[in-house]
Design a protein around this motif. Structure first.
Motif, PDB file in Angstrom:
ATOM      1  N   ILE A 137      -5.526  15.310  -1.183  1.00 37.63           N
ATOM      2  CA  ILE A 137      -4.418  14.567  -0.553  1.00 37.63           C
ATOM      3  C   ILE A 137      -4.921  13.861   0.698  1.00 37.63           C
ATOM      4  CG2 ILE A 137      -2.243  14.854   0.705  1.00 37.63           C
ATOM      5  CD1 ILE A 137      -1.523  17.056  -1.347  1.00 37.63           C
ATOM      6  N   GLU A 138      -5.707  14.597   1.508  1.00 37.58           N
ATOM      7  CA  GLU A 138      -6.230  14.020   2.747  1.00 37.58           C
ATOM      8  C   GLU A 138      -7.131  12.828   2.453  1.00 37.58           C
ATOM      9  OE1 GLU A 138      -6.257  13.572   6.710  1.00 37.58           O
ATOM     10  OE2 GLU A 138      -5.102  15.107   5.652  1.00 37.58           O
ATOM     11  N   SER A 139      -8.026  12.974   1.449  1.00 40.72           N
ATOM     12  CA  SER A 139      -8.917  11.856   1.117  1.00 40.72           C
ATOM     13  C   SER A 139      -8.121  10.675   0.548  1.00 40.72           C
ATOM     14  CB  SER A 139     -10.016  12.299   0.155  1.00 40.72           C
ATOM     15  OG  SER A 139      -9.484  12.597  -1.113  1.00 40.72           O
ATOM     16  N   GLU A 140      -7.116  10.970  -0.284  1.00 43.13           N
ATOM     17  CA  GLU A 140      -6.263   9.894  -0.813  1.00 43.13           C
ATOM     18  C   GLU A 140      -5.496   9.217   0.319  1.00 43.13           C
ATOM     19  OE1 GLU A 140      -5.822   8.650  -3.949  1.00 43.13           O
ATOM     20  OE2 GLU A 140      -7.485   9.932  -4.623  1.00 43.13           O
ATOM     21  N   LYS A 141      -5.047  10.008   1.277  1.00 45.21           N
ATOM     22  CA  LYS A 141      -4.296   9.475   2.421  1.00 45.21           C
ATOM     23  C   LYS A 141      -5.197   8.546   3.233  1.00 45.21           C
ATOM     24  CE  LYS A 141      -2.033  11.208   6.590  1.00 45.21           C
ATOM     25  NZ  LYS A 141      -1.707  12.421   7.328  1.00 45.21           N
ATOM     26  N   LYS A 142      -6.441   9.020   3.479  1.00 41.32           N
ATOM     27  CA  LYS A 142      -7.380   8.200   4.235  1.00 41.32           C
ATOM     28  C   LYS A 142      -7.697   6.910   3.484  1.00 41.32           C
ATOM     29  CE  LYS A 142      -9.572  11.873   6.886  1.00 41.32           C
ATOM     30  NZ  LYS A 142     -10.807  12.645   7.106  1.00 41.32           N
ATOM     31  N   ALA A 143      -7.891   7.039   2.165  1.00 44.68           N
ATOM     32  CA  ALA A 143      -8.183   5.859   1.360  1.00 44.68           C
ATOM     33  C   ALA A 143      -6.994   4.888   1.388  1.00 44.68           C
ATOM     34  CB  ALA A 143      -8.513   6.257  -0.071  1.00 44.68           C
ATOM     35  N   ALA A 144      -5.768   5.432   1.297  1.00 46.84           N
ATOM     36  CA  ALA A 144      -4.576   4.588   1.329  1.00 46.84           C
ATOM     37  C   ALA A 144      -4.433   3.904   2.678  1.00 46.84           C
ATOM     38  CB  ALA A 144      -3.337   5.416   1.012  1.00 46.84           C
ATOM     39  N   ILE A 145      -4.708   4.653   3.750  1.00 52.83           N
ATOM     40  CA  ILE A 145      -4.614   4.064   5.093  1.00 52.83           C
ATOM     41  C   ILE A 145      -5.659   2.964   5.257  1.00 52.83           C
ATOM     42  CG2 ILE A 145      -5.010   4.552   7.549  1.00 52.83           C
ATOM     43  CD1 ILE A 145      -3.598   7.254   7.099  1.00 52.83           C
ATOM     44  N   ALA A 146      -6.891   3.250   4.780  1.00 54.52           N
ATOM     45  CA  ALA A 146      -7.953   2.240   4.883  1.00 54.52           C
ATOM     46  C   ALA A 146      -7.577   1.000   4.088  1.00 54.52           C
ATOM     47  CB  ALA A 146      -9.276   2.827   4.393  1.00 54.52           C
ATOM     48  N   GLU A 147      -7.039   1.205   2.905  1.00 54.89           N
ATOM     49  CA  GLU A 147      -6.633   0.071   2.068  1.00 54.89           C
ATOM     50  C   GLU A 147      -5.492  -0.697   2.737  1.00 54.89           C
ATOM     51  OE1 GLU A 147      -4.696  -0.732  -2.321  1.00 54.89           O
ATOM     52  OE2 GLU A 147      -5.899   1.091  -2.033  1.00 54.89           O
ATOM     53  N   LEU A 148      -4.559   0.062   3.317  1.00 55.72           N
ATOM     54  CA  LEU A 148      -3.434  -0.563   3.995  1.00 55.72           C
ATOM     55  C   LEU A 148      -3.914  -1.376   5.203  1.00 55.72           C
ATOM     56  CD1 LEU A 148      -0.355  -0.847   4.002  1.00 55.72           C
ATOM     57  CD2 LEU A 148      -0.254   1.161   5.467  1.00 55.72           C
ATOM     58  N   LYS A 149      -4.848  -0.783   5.975  1.00 54.70           N
ATOM     59  CA  LYS A 149      -5.410  -1.499   7.123  1.00 54.70           C
ATOM     60  C   LYS A 149      -6.093  -2.775   6.660  1.00 54.70           C
ATOM     61  CE  LYS A 149      -6.251   2.285  10.356  1.00 54.70           C
ATOM     62  NZ  LYS A 149      -7.317   3.036  11.051  1.00 54.70           N
ATOM     63  N   SER A 150      -6.861  -2.640   5.577  1.00 55.67           N
ATOM     64  CA  SER A 150      -7.575  -3.810   5.043  1.00 55.67           C
ATOM     65  C   SER A 150      -6.582  -4.879   4.612  1.00 55.67           C
ATOM     66  CB  SER A 150      -8.450  -3.377   3.874  1.00 55.67           C
ATOM     67  OG  SER A 150      -9.004  -4.489   3.227  1.00 55.67           O
ATOM     68  N   HIS A 151      -5.551  -4.448   3.937  1.00 55.41           N
ATOM     69  CA  HIS A 151      -4.536  -5.389   3.457  1.00 55.41           C
ATOM     70  C   HIS A 151      -3.800  -6.034   4.636  1.00 55.41           C
ATOM     71  CE1 HIS A 151      -2.091  -7.148   0.373  1.00 55.41           C
ATOM     72  NE2 HIS A 151      -0.964  -6.628   0.877  1.00 55.41           N
ATOM     73  N   VAL A 152      -3.436  -5.198   5.644  1.00 58.14           N
ATOM     74  CA  VAL A 152      -2.733  -5.725   6.829  1.00 58.14           C
ATOM     75  C   VAL A 152      -3.639  -6.695   7.573  1.00 58.14           C
ATOM     76  CG1 VAL A 152      -1.850  -5.063   9.107  1.00 58.14           C
ATOM     77  CG2 VAL A 152      -1.130  -3.812   7.087  1.00 58.14           C
ATOM     78  N   ALA A 153      -4.932  -6.355   7.663  1.00 55.31           N
ATOM     79  CA  ALA A 153      -5.879  -7.249   8.364  1.00 55.31           C
ATOM     80  C   ALA A 153      -5.979  -8.580   7.630  1.00 55.31           C
ATOM     81  CB  ALA A 153      -7.240  -6.578   8.459  1.00 55.31           C
ATOM     82  N   GLY A 154      -6.072  -8.486   6.311  1.00 56.46           N
ATOM     83  CA  GLY A 154      -6.138  -9.722   5.516  1.00 56.46           C
ATOM     84  C   GLY A 154      -4.903 -10.571   5.709  1.00 56.46           C
ATOM     85  N   LEU A 155      -3.724  -9.919   5.680  1.00 62.93           N
ATOM     86  CA  LEU A 155      -2.475 -10.643   5.886  1.00 62.93           C
ATOM     87  C   LEU A 155      -2.408 -11.234   7.290  1.00 62.93           C
ATOM     88  CD1 LEU A 155       0.221  -8.372   4.145  1.00 62.93           C
ATOM     89  CD2 LEU A 155      -0.561 -10.627   3.424  1.00 62.93           C
TER      90      LEU A 155
END
Length: 166
Positions: free
Chosen positions: A115-133
């Motif tokens: 769960i923690e690794s998935e959470k970190k991956a989701a946060i990283a993906e979200l950050k990447s997506h937010v940065a792109g946006l």
């Protein structure tokens, strides 16, 4: 009774007494010994039978005591075996509980880690997506702002004003 006394003959009386004594002596010598011997044999046989019966009775009591002893030993052994089986069952149940609890804790820890690794991956993906946006929005805003020369000049002047030189 008078007639008996009148017919009494002393000679006949003595003769009959002698015959009786001879008969007693002969009986004693020839008949009495075998009769007494057979009675003695019979008495000995009865005595031996009684002794044998007493021995058999004592033996039977000993056998019954041995049987009771063996039965008690068998019961004690059975109880010990049942107690040992119960203890083994309890140990096996306790061992299974401990093992199940250990496995459950391990699975829970693995789940937490996943769960923690998935959470970190989701946060990283979200950050990447937010940065792109954010970059896309900034790009669109800058294009809009920088499309006019006067707006460009104003932006440069404001940025220079905010910047401080050392």
């Amino acid at each position: 009774m008078d007639q008996l006394l009148n017919d009494f003959s002393p000679g006949l009386f003595f003769m009959q007494a002698i015959i009786l004594l001879i008969l007693i002596v002969l009986m004693r010598k020839f008949a009495w010994k075998p009769i007494l011997e057979s009675l003695q044999t019979r008495e000995d046989g009865i005595k031996n039978a009684l002794d044998s019966a007493e021995k058999a009775r004592l033996e039977m009591q000993n056998l019954q005591a041995d049987n009771k002893k063996l039965l008690n030993e068998a019961r004690a052994e059975r109880e010990a075996m049942l107690k040992e089986a119960r203890e083994m069952k309890d140990k096996m149940i306790e061992s299974a509980k401990t093992e199940a609890e250990t496995q459950a804790n391990s699975i829970i820890e693995q789940a937490h880690a996943a769960i923690e690794s998935e959470k970190k991956a989701a946060i990283a993906e979200l950050k990447s997506h937010v940065a792109g946006l954010s970059i896309e929005i900034a790009e669109k805003v800058l294009r809009e702002e920088l499309s006019d020369n006067s707006k460009q000049q104003k932006l440069v002047d404001s940025l220079i004003g905010e910047a401080t030189l050392n």
